[in-house]
Design a protein around this motif. Structure first.
Motif: not given
Length: 170
Positions: A136-147
């Motif tokens: 979930k942490r990586m998913q959040h990071i990716l979404k936060k950065h426009g992925f």
């Protein structure tokens, strides 16, 4: 000062330790994405020899290790879903991990723009990434950065969430 540089053979021990720290951090979060077999020292040595291993340095200290691959990812050809771009010209980020002393310091906001800038300098228009469902942490990071979530791919023997970001030159 933050720099993104190719990982060097004499930095392998630090890079392996960062990956091992990442494995421990995953276990602390209650999941296993990386195993004893992958990624391992041989994986990182292969990255470095193929000039795909990179480190983020903060004031000269290695804070993060990652593989940035411009050769594509064969597993990504069989996406259950659809990539944002049809281009074969994309970068893949694999094996991104931060050393435990650099974790939770907001460095993804530093390293991801540096990766994007690096990709644009090579005329690469998008970045693709996969991650496990429990990460979930990586998913959040990716979404936060426009992925953008694009579907699922099978990588290392299991389904992974697949993301892509189209890069805009500034």
């Amino acid at each position: 000062m933050e720099t993104l540089t190719p990982a060097q053979i004499d930095e392998i021990d630090i890079c392996v330790q960062i990956i091992n720290d990442g494995k421990i951090f995953q276990h602390e979060q209650g999941f296993t994405q990386w195993t004893d077999d992958y990624p391992n020292r041989k994986t990182l040595l292969d990255d470095i020899h193929k000039q795909k291993g990179y480190v983020l340095k903060i004031d000269g200290s290695i804070a993060c290790y990652m593989c940035i691959d411009f050769d594509g990812e064969p597993a990504y050809q069989n996406i259950k879903g659809k990539w944002l771009t049809a281009s074969e010209s994309y970068a893949v980020i694999h094996r991104m991990a931060f050393g435990h002393t650099f974790r939770n310091s907001g460095l993804t906001a530093v390293v991801l723009p540096l990766i994007e800038e690096f990709c644009l300098s090579k005329n690469i228009g998008s970045i693709r990434v996969d991650t496990d469902f429990p990460n979930k942490r990586m998913q959040h990071i990716l979404k936060k950065h426009g992925f953008i979530y694009c579907g699922t791919v099978v990588f290392q023997g299991s389904d992974k969430l697949a993301y892509e970001k189209i890069l805009n030159s500034k």
